[in-house]
Design an enzyme around this catalytic site. Structure first.
Site, PDB file in Angstrom:
ATOM      1  N   ASN A 157       0.797  -1.232   0.000  1.00  0.00           N
ATOM      2  CA  ASN A 157       0.000   0.000   0.000  1.00  0.00           C
ATOM      3  C   ASN A 157       0.831   1.286   0.000  1.00  0.00           C
ATOM      4  OD1 ASN A 157       0.542  -1.061   2.588  1.00  0.00           O
ATOM      5  ND2 ASN A 157      -0.941   0.298   3.520  1.00  0.00           N
ATOM      6  N   GLY A 231       2.693  -6.312   6.851  1.00  0.00           N
ATOM      7  CA  GLY A 231       1.815  -7.172   6.077  1.00  0.00           C
ATOM      8  C   GLY A 231       0.618  -7.633   6.891  1.00  0.00           C
ATOM      9  N   SER A 232       0.002  -8.707   6.437  1.00  0.00           N
ATOM     10  CA  SER A 232      -1.252  -9.152   7.046  1.00  0.00           C
ATOM     11  C   SER A 232      -0.988 -10.053   8.270  1.00  0.00           C
ATOM     12  CB  SER A 232      -2.064  -9.929   6.009  1.00  0.00           C
ATOM     13  OG  SER A 232      -1.344 -11.079   5.643  1.00  0.00           O
ATOM     14  N   VAL A 233      -2.016 -10.246   9.049  1.00  0.00           N
ATOM     15  CA  VAL A 233      -1.885 -11.087  10.250  1.00  0.00           C
ATOM     16  C   VAL A 233      -1.508 -12.530   9.890  1.00  0.00           C
ATOM     17  CG1 VAL A 233      -3.115 -12.011  12.263  1.00  0.00           C
ATOM     18  CG2 VAL A 233      -3.402  -9.600  11.619  1.00  0.00           C
ATOM     19  N   THR A 235       0.202 -13.650   7.374  1.00  0.00           N
ATOM     20  CA  THR A 235       1.623 -13.676   6.987  1.00  0.00           C
ATOM     21  C   THR A 235       2.500 -13.482   8.223  1.00  0.00           C
ATOM     22  OG1 THR A 235       1.067 -12.786   4.814  1.00  0.00           O
ATOM     23  CG2 THR A 235       3.364 -12.632   5.464  1.00  0.00           C
ATOM     24  N   GLY A 236       2.097 -12.584   9.104  1.00  0.00           N
ATOM     25  CA  GLY A 236       2.860 -12.359  10.340  1.00  0.00           C
ATOM     26  C   GLY A 236       2.994 -13.643  11.148  1.00  0.00           C
ATOM     27  N   GLU A 253       4.466  -5.522  11.762  1.00  0.00           N
ATOM     28  CA  GLU A 253       3.495  -4.412  11.668  1.00  0.00           C
ATOM     29  C   GLU A 253       2.340  -4.967  10.866  1.00  0.00           C
ATOM     30  OE1 GLU A 253       3.578  -1.156  12.548  1.00  0.00           O
ATOM     31  OE2 GLU A 253       5.649  -0.752  13.056  1.00  0.00           O
ATOM     32  N   CYS A 288      -3.167   0.325   7.075  1.00  0.00           N
ATOM     33  CA  CYS A 288      -3.349  -0.452   8.295  1.00  0.00           C
ATOM     34  C   CYS A 288      -3.982   0.383   9.406  1.00  0.00           C
ATOM     35  CB  CYS A 288      -2.001  -0.963   8.757  1.00  0.00           C
ATOM     36  SG  CYS A 288      -0.814   0.370   8.927  1.00  0.00           S
ATOM     37  N   GLU A 466       7.985   1.040  15.689  1.00  0.00           N
ATOM     38  CA  GLU A 466       8.806   1.622  14.632  1.00  0.00           C
ATOM     39  C   GLU A 466       8.653   3.136  14.626  1.00  0.00           C
ATOM     40  OE1 GLU A 466       7.976  -0.807  11.056  1.00  0.00           O
ATOM     41  OE2 GLU A 466       9.442  -2.179  11.944  1.00  0.00           O
TER      42      GLU A 466
HETATM   43  N1  LIG Z   1       0.888  -2.183  10.718  1.00  0.00           N
HETATM   44  C1  LIG Z   1       1.403  -1.603   9.649  1.00  0.00           C
HETATM   45  O1  LIG Z   1       2.279  -0.745   9.744  1.00  0.00           O
HETATM   46  C2  LIG Z   1       0.895  -1.974   8.283  1.00  0.00           C
HETATM   47  C3  LIG Z   1       1.128  -1.097   7.229  1.00  0.00           C
HETATM   48  C4  LIG Z   1       0.645  -1.434   5.968  1.00  0.00           C
HETATM   49  C5  LIG Z   1      -0.049  -2.610   5.757  1.00  0.00           C
HETATM   50  N2  LIG Z   1      -0.271  -3.444   6.799  1.00  0.00           N
HETATM   51  C6  LIG Z   1      -1.069  -4.657   6.603  1.00  0.00           C
HETATM   52  O2  LIG Z   1      -0.676  -5.342   5.407  1.00  0.00           O
HETATM   53  C7  LIG Z   1      -1.784  -6.053   4.867  1.00  0.00           C
HETATM   54  C8  LIG Z   1      -1.922  -5.772   3.395  1.00  0.00           C
HETATM   55  O3  LIG Z   1      -0.746  -6.027   2.710  1.00  0.00           O
HETATM   56  P1  LIG Z   1      -0.505  -7.341   1.837  1.00  0.00           P
HETATM   57  O4  LIG Z   1      -1.800  -7.865   1.324  1.00  0.00           O
HETATM   58  O5  LIG Z   1       0.593  -7.019   0.882  1.00  0.00           O
HETATM   59  O6  LIG Z   1       0.047  -8.336   2.958  1.00  0.00           O
HETATM   60  P2  LIG Z   1       0.640  -9.807   2.802  1.00  0.00           P
HETATM   61  O7  LIG Z   1       0.798 -10.299   4.181  1.00  0.00           O
HETATM   62  O8  LIG Z   1      -0.151 -10.617   1.859  1.00  0.00           O
HETATM   63  O9  LIG Z   1       2.068  -9.585   2.104  1.00  0.00           O
HETATM   64  C9  LIG Z   1       3.052  -8.779   2.702  1.00  0.00           C
HETATM   65  C10 LIG Z   1       4.420  -9.228   2.218  1.00  0.00           C
HETATM   66  O10 LIG Z   1       4.712 -10.511   2.748  1.00  0.00           O
HETATM   67  C11 LIG Z   1       5.168 -11.389   1.710  1.00  0.00           C
HETATM   68  N3  LIG Z   1       4.788 -12.747   2.128  1.00  0.00           N
HETATM   69  C12 LIG Z   1       3.595 -13.359   1.981  1.00  0.00           C
HETATM   70  N4  LIG Z   1       3.619 -14.568   2.565  1.00  0.00           N
HETATM   71  C13 LIG Z   1       4.848 -14.735   3.092  1.00  0.00           C
HETATM   72  C14 LIG Z   1       5.473 -15.776   3.846  1.00  0.00           C
HETATM   73  N5  LIG Z   1       4.836 -16.895   4.166  1.00  0.00           N
HETATM   74  N6  LIG Z   1       6.749 -15.595   4.255  1.00  0.00           N
HETATM   75  C15 LIG Z   1       7.411 -14.464   3.966  1.00  0.00           C
HETATM   76  N7  LIG Z   1       6.876 -13.446   3.242  1.00  0.00           N
HETATM   77  C16 LIG Z   1       5.601 -13.576   2.825  1.00  0.00           C
HETATM   78  C17 LIG Z   1       4.485 -10.854   0.480  1.00  0.00           C
HETATM   79  O11 LIG Z   1       5.147 -11.274  -0.708  1.00  0.00           O
HETATM   80  C18 LIG Z   1       4.565  -9.351   0.705  1.00  0.00           C
HETATM   81  O12 LIG Z   1       5.821  -8.842   0.324  1.00  0.00           O
HETATM   82  C19 LIG Z   1      -3.004  -5.567   5.647  1.00  0.00           C
HETATM   83  O13 LIG Z   1      -3.380  -6.524   6.595  1.00  0.00           O
HETATM   84  C20 LIG Z   1      -2.489  -4.309   6.343  1.00  0.00           C
HETATM   85  O14 LIG Z   1      -3.194  -3.957   7.495  1.00  0.00           O
HETATM   86  C21 LIG Z   1       0.194  -3.145   8.055  1.00  0.00           C
END
Ligand SMILES: NC(=O)c1ccc[n+]([C@@H]2O[C@H](COP(=O)([O-])OP(=O)(O)OC[C@H]3O[C@@H](n4cnc5c(N)ncnc54)[C@H](O)[C@@H]3O)[C@@H](O)[C@H]2O)c1
Length: 485
Positions: A157, A231-233, A235-236, A253, A288, A466
């Protein structure tokens, strides 16, 4: 103003060890302009073999960089900031074409990246230690050392903002860095490598484009000391599980289902403006920190809703690369259909649609992933739309009368990133801020970030902080030294 095709990065390979290298497998993928469907060209897809080669080069870079005096590291960080500022508009144009965020607002993302380099350049001597009084014959002190190779995996994003701003702290602390940009929008991170890569010793800053396989290989690599994800929960959680294999540090994050709470003494016009601003419609809600749950007290509910609808009506979307555009488009067909799915569910579960709710009919927008600001009233805490992160331009409005029940509903979410509280009473504001389970709270405000103010989530919104000194310290490890004099 140049057109975006003039400013796209020339290099589409992997950048590590100070060189642009093809993926070993020769595999490439393509990226598109989400507003038009046009191809923006291909990029190399890194696999586990490329990851291993890049990590080893990064380790070589680390050995050089950690020996550079902190003040000299700061000089290079400031140079990086200046180069980013000099190219701010061009970078914003790349991101607007590749990620769908509007050009004018993406300039702020470029500037945010530069500002982070300047901020952390000023903090290099803050990774300091302390002494312990143990008597005349002993000296006991601590020192902070860099971790080694740090990996940053980013969401789509704010591609450039995340790449640049989250590079600054690990580099300031003396680590080498590998950035994995989002596969949907990798181009501005490649441009970052073109612009600032040569300022650093080879191997200090590296960019590996790729998808999940690349991310997983980075997380599992035994020579990587820390992985930080935006990224997303899900993935986290996957990263935390995979990182456990080598017990590396993890920073997360993650998502948010953030609440805006308006008390009956607040100014309805200001609350309406704050709610629309907090929803980040500019990026189609793909933020986010978006305040997607709006808890309005019964006494002011109707007046605030009226203000929100007026503000939303004035929101005009357009091609993200146009200078006048206020609201861009979503990143992908998948994200668009996820939004449509949540809208359909909300209607089915009894929420009332009062704005948006359907893709635009104008043929200019038919090839892109456009969706208008969408507002539901009569949302109740148990509805799916009030519980799950949409990551789209969808606002849910909930009505409340009893404060305890409202706070309980706010905290029922498993996420806890941000909250926005509106009242004219200082005591009410501070009490509510103390009771809300979220890491980053605005009182009579929304959406803004401040360098120095620790940003991060409670509960499943993440681990670590951060945009602050904490981010720098989380890129270090503490050593204790006991000297018998
Ligand atoms: N808290 C914050 O600062 C913040 C900021 C922006 C977005 N977000 C969150 O990010 C999400 C949207 O982004 P998205 O759809 O790109 O997220 P996503 O989790 O699908 O992907 C994020 C990144 O992780 C990588 N990835 C995916 N699976 C992986 C794995 N198993 N191991 C290692 N890397 C992997 C992806 O290629 C990508 O680069 C939303 O949930 C949003 O709330 C959080």
């Amino acid at each position: 103003m140049p057109t975006y095709t003039d400013v796209l990065p020339h290099h589409r390979n992997l950048y590590y060890g100070g060189q642009w290298l093809k993926a070993g497998s020769g595999k490439t993928d393509t990226t598109i302009n989400p507003a038009t469907g046009e191809s923006l060209g291909s990029w190399a897809v890194a696999d586990a073999t490329d990851v291993d080669a890049a990590v080893r080069k990064a380790l070589e870079g680390f050995r050089v960089w950690r020996a550079v005096k902190p003040a000299d590291r700061a000089v290079i960080l400031r140079q990086a900031a200046q180069v980013i500022r000099d190219h701010a508009e061009e970078i914003a144009l790349i991101d607007s074409a590749d990620s769908g965020g509007p050009y004018r607002r993406m300039i702020r993302d470029s500037e945010g990246g530069a500002a982070a380099f300047e901020f952390f350049a000023g903090l290099v001597t803050e990774m300091k230690g302390s002494t312990l009084p143990l008597g005349d014959d002993t000296l006991n002190y601590t020192m902070r050392e860099p971790l080694g190779v740090v990996v940053r995996i980013n969401a789509y994003n704010h591609p450039f903002l995340f790449a640049a701003s989250r590079a600054a702290a690990p580099l300031a602390a003396g680590n080498a860095l590998i950035i994995k940009p989002p596969d949907q929008a990798p181009l501005s991170t490649l441009r970052l490598a073109e612009l600032i890569g040569p300022l650093f010793p080879p191997g200090v800053i590296n960019v590996l484009t790729g998808g999940r396989e690349c991310g997983e290989a980075l997380v599992e690599h035994p020579l990587v000391a820390k992985v930080a994800l935006i990224g997303s929960v899900p993935t986290g959680k996957a990263i935390a599980r995979a990182a456990a294999g080598t017990l590396k540090k993890v920073g997360l994050e993650l998502g948010g289902k953030n609440a805006l709470i308006a008390y009956p003494d607040s100014d309805p016009a200001k609350v309406a403006a704050g709610a629309v601003n907090g929803m980040n419609f500019t990026w189609c809600g793909q933020s986010c920190g978006s305040t997607s749950r709006i808890f309005l007290h019964d006494n002011i509910h109707d007046e605030v809703v009226e203000g929100i609808l007026k503000a939303v009506e004035a929101y005009r979307f357009g091609l993200p690369t146009d200078e006048a555009t206020q609201m861009g488009c979503m990143i992908s067909a998948q994200q668009l259909s996820k939004t449509e799915h949540y809208v359909a569910l909300a209607l089915k579960e009894g929420a009332r649609l009062v704005a948006g709710g359907a893709r635009p009919s104008d043929p200019i927008y038919s090839r892109g992933f456009f969706y208008p600001p969408t507002v539901f009233t009569d949302v109740t805490p148990d509805m799916t739309i009030a519980r799950e992160e949409v990551f789209g331009p969808v606002m849910s409005i909930l009505r409340w009368r009893d404060e305890d029940a409202m706070i309980e509903a706010v905290n029922r979410s498993e996420l806890g990133l941000t909250a926005s509280i509106w009242t004219r009473n200082l005591a009410t504001a501070h009490r509510a801020a103390a009771r809300v389970e979220a890491g980053y709270i605005w009182i009579n405000g929304s959406s803004t970030h401040t360098l120095g103010a620790p940003f991060g989530g409670y509960k499943q919104s993440g681990l670590g902080r951060e945009e602050s000194l904490e981010e720098l310290l989380e890129c270090t490890q503490l050593k204790n030294i006991n000297v018998s004099l």
